[in-house]
Design a protein around this motif. Structure first.
Motif, PDB file in Angstrom:
ATOM      1  N   THR A 229       0.818  -1.220   0.000  1.00  0.00           N
ATOM      2  CA  THR A 229       0.000   0.000   0.000  1.00  0.00           C
ATOM      3  C   THR A 229       0.854   1.273   0.000  1.00  0.00           C
ATOM      4  OG1 THR A 229      -1.623  -1.237   1.253  1.00  0.00           O
ATOM      5  CG2 THR A 229      -1.921   1.133   1.177  1.00  0.00           C
ATOM      6  N   THR A 230       1.901   1.310   0.831  1.00  0.00           N
ATOM      7  CA  THR A 230       2.694   2.546   0.917  1.00  0.00           C
ATOM      8  C   THR A 230       3.359   2.865  -0.428  1.00  0.00           C
ATOM      9  OG1 THR A 230       3.136   2.061   3.235  1.00  0.00           O
ATOM     10  CG2 THR A 230       4.533   3.712   2.199  1.00  0.00           C
ATOM     11  N   ALA A 231       3.954   1.832  -1.062  1.00  0.00           N
ATOM     12  CA  ALA A 231       4.604   2.061  -2.364  1.00  0.00           C
ATOM     13  C   ALA A 231       3.567   2.477  -3.405  1.00  0.00           C
ATOM     14  CB  ALA A 231       5.326   0.797  -2.808  1.00  0.00           C
ATOM     15  N   SER A 232       2.365   1.895  -3.325  1.00  0.00           N
ATOM     16  CA  SER A 232       1.309   2.254  -4.283  1.00  0.00           C
ATOM     17  C   SER A 232       0.872   3.700  -4.085  1.00  0.00           C
ATOM     18  CB  SER A 232       0.114   1.302  -4.115  1.00  0.00           C
ATOM     19  OG  SER A 232       0.517  -0.022  -4.329  1.00  0.00           O
ATOM     20  N   LEU A 233       0.700   4.087  -2.807  1.00  0.00           N
ATOM     21  CA  LEU A 233       0.319   5.480  -2.522  1.00  0.00           C
ATOM     22  C   LEU A 233       1.434   6.435  -2.967  1.00  0.00           C
ATOM     23  CD1 LEU A 233      -1.347   5.098   0.999  1.00  0.00           C
ATOM     24  CD2 LEU A 233      -2.497   5.645  -1.145  1.00  0.00           C
ATOM     25  N   GLU A 234       2.667   5.983  -2.827  1.00  0.00           N
ATOM     26  CA  GLU A 234       3.818   6.800  -3.264  1.00  0.00           C
ATOM     27  C   GLU A 234       3.734   7.065  -4.776  1.00  0.00           C
ATOM     28  OE1 GLU A 234       6.345   8.906  -1.809  1.00  0.00           O
ATOM     29  OE2 GLU A 234       7.201   7.167  -0.818  1.00  0.00           O
ATOM     30  N   ASN A 235       3.375   6.039  -5.535  1.00  0.00           N
ATOM     31  CA  ASN A 235       3.253   6.199  -6.994  1.00  0.00           C
ATOM     32  C   ASN A 235       2.177   7.226  -7.346  1.00  0.00           C
ATOM     33  OD1 ASN A 235       5.217   4.308  -7.554  1.00  0.00           O
ATOM     34  ND2 ASN A 235       3.781   2.607  -7.713  1.00  0.00           N
ATOM     35  N   VAL A 236       1.038   7.135  -6.641  1.00  0.00           N
ATOM     36  CA  VAL A 236      -0.059   8.077  -6.914  1.00  0.00           C
ATOM     37  C   VAL A 236       0.369   9.490  -6.503  1.00  0.00           C
ATOM     38  CG1 VAL A 236      -2.464   8.636  -6.420  1.00  0.00           C
ATOM     39  CG2 VAL A 236      -1.770   6.247  -6.592  1.00  0.00           C
ATOM     40  N   LEU A 458       5.230   8.679   3.448  1.00  0.00           N
ATOM     41  CA  LEU A 458       5.498   8.905   2.024  1.00  0.00           C
ATOM     42  C   LEU A 458       6.683   9.853   1.832  1.00  0.00           C
ATOM     43  CD1 LEU A 458       1.839   9.471   0.706  1.00  0.00           C
ATOM     44  CD2 LEU A 458       3.143   7.353   0.725  1.00  0.00           C
ATOM     45  N   SER A 459       7.530   9.551   0.837  1.00  0.00           N
ATOM     46  CA  SER A 459       8.644  10.454   0.509  1.00  0.00           C
ATOM     47  C   SER A 459       8.135  11.715  -0.168  1.00  0.00           C
ATOM     48  CB  SER A 459       9.616   9.773  -0.456  1.00  0.00           C
ATOM     49  OG  SER A 459      10.137   8.630   0.112  1.00  0.00           O
ATOM     50  N   ILE A 460       7.119  11.535  -1.003  1.00  0.00           N
ATOM     51  CA  ILE A 460       6.563  12.667  -1.759  1.00  0.00           C
ATOM     52  C   ILE A 460       5.182  12.982  -1.182  1.00  0.00           C
ATOM     53  CG2 ILE A 460       5.840  13.411  -4.065  1.00  0.00           C
ATOM     54  CD1 ILE A 460       7.898  11.006  -4.867  1.00  0.00           C
ATOM     55  N   PRO A 461       5.038  14.166  -0.565  1.00  0.00           N
ATOM     56  CA  PRO A 461       3.834  14.401   0.240  1.00  0.00           C
ATOM     57  C   PRO A 461       2.607  14.920  -0.509  1.00  0.00           C
ATOM     58  CG  PRO A 461       5.339  16.222   0.473  1.00  0.00           C
ATOM     59  CD  PRO A 461       5.995  15.272  -0.472  1.00  0.00           C
ATOM     60  N   ALA A 462       2.671  14.996  -1.852  1.00  0.00           N
ATOM     61  CA  ALA A 462       1.608  15.684  -2.604  1.00  0.00           C
ATOM     62  C   ALA A 462       0.205  15.170  -2.284  1.00  0.00           C
ATOM     63  CB  ALA A 462       1.877  15.561  -4.107  1.00  0.00           C
ATOM     64  N   LEU A 463       0.076  13.870  -2.060  1.00  0.00           N
ATOM     65  CA  LEU A 463      -1.237  13.279  -1.822  1.00  0.00           C
ATOM     66  C   LEU A 463      -1.932  13.904  -0.608  1.00  0.00           C
ATOM     67  CD1 LEU A 463      -2.803  11.080  -3.336  1.00  0.00           C
ATOM     68  CD2 LEU A 463      -1.928   9.413  -1.715  1.00  0.00           C
TER      69      LEU A 463
END
Lengths: 501, 112
Positions: A229-236, A458-463
């Protein structure tokens, strides 16, 4: 002459040409408008090449090729959203920017909402995004020079900082545009040669490297990986930051203030999209070609992030001369992107912070130009110092962080300023400050900074940070709403100026 | 005569506002659809297995990704043509250069 020595000669020759271009541009520099926005005289194709040059950087060339070679489809996420991001720019902001803007991103927003706090905040956001982006370029170039040429990291970074300052001081935006056009053309030619040589190994079939990789390693190199889930959320989150962040990047925004008319703004975006879309598709081919010709283990050994896959491929398929050409061009391309960032950040300091916020607009153009040149040098020096301190850190994530910060601060404020009639100064200020703090804060407590003891996953916080910025905008607008001083210029007037019929 | 000019001015402003409103509507709807399409790729590839197949040696996910590139590039061409057609309709004497298309210097921007 060895491949390494030839690489250094080619890199120095390309840098010398860019300095000559900067000197040539300096003769055309007459006013503050020339310095910040090339006098608003550029033709569509000129700005298109420069815009494309911003995207087809050393980072994307090395990063995407390496990521595809090492991770297969996961690397494709880095390229997938870019054409759509530019279509969004074309649809939503290209022409309004050109019609409302003067010298900086803050000028566009303050065309509707005057206020020193808001202008100062936009300038700070511009500086944060630009410095983060500059640090990536410095660190990337320093490491590549160290690995490819055997030159020490610190002198390379300082040397690049000095040359970047030279471009800014000498030729401003005119020099930056010429250098971007030159660099984009050279990089396109070199990549075209590399792809032709690579495809010659597979019978000139454009998808030959993908088919060959599948034959060697199976379906897993082509199908998406499922890593929880975390890697998937990271992709989004990565895709969201990428697609929204581009239109808030100050050095990209600035490009639309340089064109002569609205048609040139549209044409430049459309042509740039075609150029870098083809370029990014080619990088996928090169990534698989590198996997086939160099091998996963050798790419990983040269650099854990795969950043040297493209030069390694060049050496494998084209020998030392091709390796030297690719390596030399990589260093030269970094300089062009740095020059764009230096102009954007020096404008934010000189035009927004110094002239408008501190001096209330009472500064002669000559003085503003002087401050801008000094600011360009100071910003470059700050980025160099951070880059030297961060030499051992993994900075590959920073470019996506820069997109996420832009997507959470400048982009929502820009879009709501242009399209929401009830938006007001309170909403703009709240969204800019709130979005900036939330996005930077989440990066600071994320896995790339705190490692295993991270608070945010997440590394990228945009979500999270993009919806947060929108909520700040709504809350600020609601709180400030009834007060007449928050309303700014009537929206009907802004709409007529932004979309004149 | 003054009343006639005022009426024409009002009519022109209303037509201009209507054209801008139509353009904004089309841009916002297209942009929203585009964001949905773009985010569909990572969502479908990360959370589901619907794009995991291979067709003709290429994964379905790549084919969908390449299609996104084509959609974006085609979208840019269609949008530019639509905007230029609107401009030409508004300014038939010079279809290429309506008021919004004029050079910057002609619109007082140099005085900034």
């Amino acid at each position: 002459m060895s491949g390494r020595a030839l690489s250094i000669v080619i890199a120095l020759a390309l840098v010398a040409i860019t300095v000559v271009l900067a000197v040539y541009a300096s003769r055309q520099l007459g006013s503050a408008s020339d310095h910040y926005t090339a006098g608003g005289r550029l033709r569509g194709w000129q700005n298109a090449l420069a815009l494309a040059g911003d995207q087809i950087s050393a980072g994307s060339f090395l990063g995407i090729t390496g990521a595809v070679a090492l991770t297969g489809f996961t690397g494709f996420y880095l390229a997938a959203g870019l054409p759509a991001a530019y279509l969004l720019i074309l649809l939503l902001v290209a022409e309004p920017l050109r019609n409302l803007g003067h010298f900086t991103l803050a000028d566009v927003i303050c065309a509707r909402f005057e206020g020193r706090l808001l202008r100062g905040t936009v300038a700070v956001a511009t500086l944060v995004i630009s410095i983060v982006y500059m640090v990536i370029q410095f660190v990337g170039a320093g490491l590549v020079a160290q690995l490819l040429f055997g030159i020490d990291y610190v002198p390379v970074v300082i040397g690049l900082g000095v040359i970047t300052t030279l471009y800014t001081v000498l030729g401003g935006m005119i020099a930056t545009t010429y250098i971007q056009m030159f660099k984009a053309s050279v990089l396109l030619v070199v990549v075209a040669v590399l792809v032709v040589i690579s495809l010659s190994k597979v019978g000139f079939n454009p998808v030959g490297p993908l088919l060959h990789a599948r034959r060697l390693l199976g379906d897993k190199v082509l199908v998406p990986a499922h890593k929880g889930t975390t890697a998937s959320l990271e992709n989004v989150s990565l895709s969201l930051g990428l697609v929204l962040g581009f239109m808030g990047l100050p050095h990209v925004v600035l490009r639309f203030l340089t064109v002569r008319d609205a048609k040139a703004a549209r044409d430049s975006t459309r042509i740039a999209m075609w150029i870098f879309s083809v370029f990014f598709l080619v990088l996928i081919i090169l990534g698989y070609a590198a996997l086939n010709e160099v091998g996963h283990a050798a790419i990983l050994k040269a650099n854990p992030a795969g950043n040297l896959a493209a030069p390694q491929l060049a050496r494998a398929v084209g020998g030392e001369v091709m390796f030297a050409l690719v390596s030399g061009v990589v260093i030269a391309t970094v300089l062009a992107v740095l020059a764009s960032l230096a102009i954007a950040s020096s404008g934010a300091v000189a035009h927004d912070l110094y002239t408008q916020v501190i001096k209330h607009g009472d500064v002669p153009p000559e003085r503003q130009l002087q401050v801008s040149r000094v600011a360009g040098a100071v910003v470059a020096a700050i980025a160099v110092v951070i880059a030297i301190a961060a030499r051992d850190k993994n900075v590959a994530f920073l470019s996506n962080v820069a997109f996420a910060i832009a997507a959470s601060s400048t982009t929502p404020v820009l879009l709501l300023t242009l399209y929401w009639p009830r938006f007001n100064r309170g909403g703009a200020t709240a969204a800019m400050i709130g979005g900036l703090i939330v996005s930077c804060g989440l990066v600071a407590v994320g896995p790339d900074v705190l490692g295993g003891s991270h608070v945010f996953g997440l590394s990228i916080p945009a979500l999270v940070s993009v919806p947060a910025a929108v909520l700040f905008a709504l809350a600020g607008t609601a709180v400030c709403g009834p007060r007449p001083e928050c309303a700014g210029t009537p929206y009907a007037e802004i709409r007529r100026r932004a979309f004149p019929a | 005569m003054a009343k006639l000019y005022a009426g024409m001015e009002r009519e022109h402003t209303q037509a201009t506002d209507a054209a801008a409103a139509r353009r904004i509507r089309v841009a916002l709807i297209s942009a929203a659809a585009l964001v949905v399409v773009v985010l569909a790729l990572p969502i479908l590839t990360s959370f589901t297995h619907v794009l995991d197949g291979v067709v003709g040696g290429i994964s379905v996910a790549y084919i969908v990704g390449f299609a996104e590139f084509v959609v974006a590039m085609a979208g840019a061409v269609i949008w530019c043509r639509w905007v230029e057609r609107q401009a030409a309709r508004r300014d038939p004497a010079d279809g290429r250069a309506g008021a919004s298309e004029r050079p910057v210097a002609d619109r007082g921007r140099s005085a900034r």
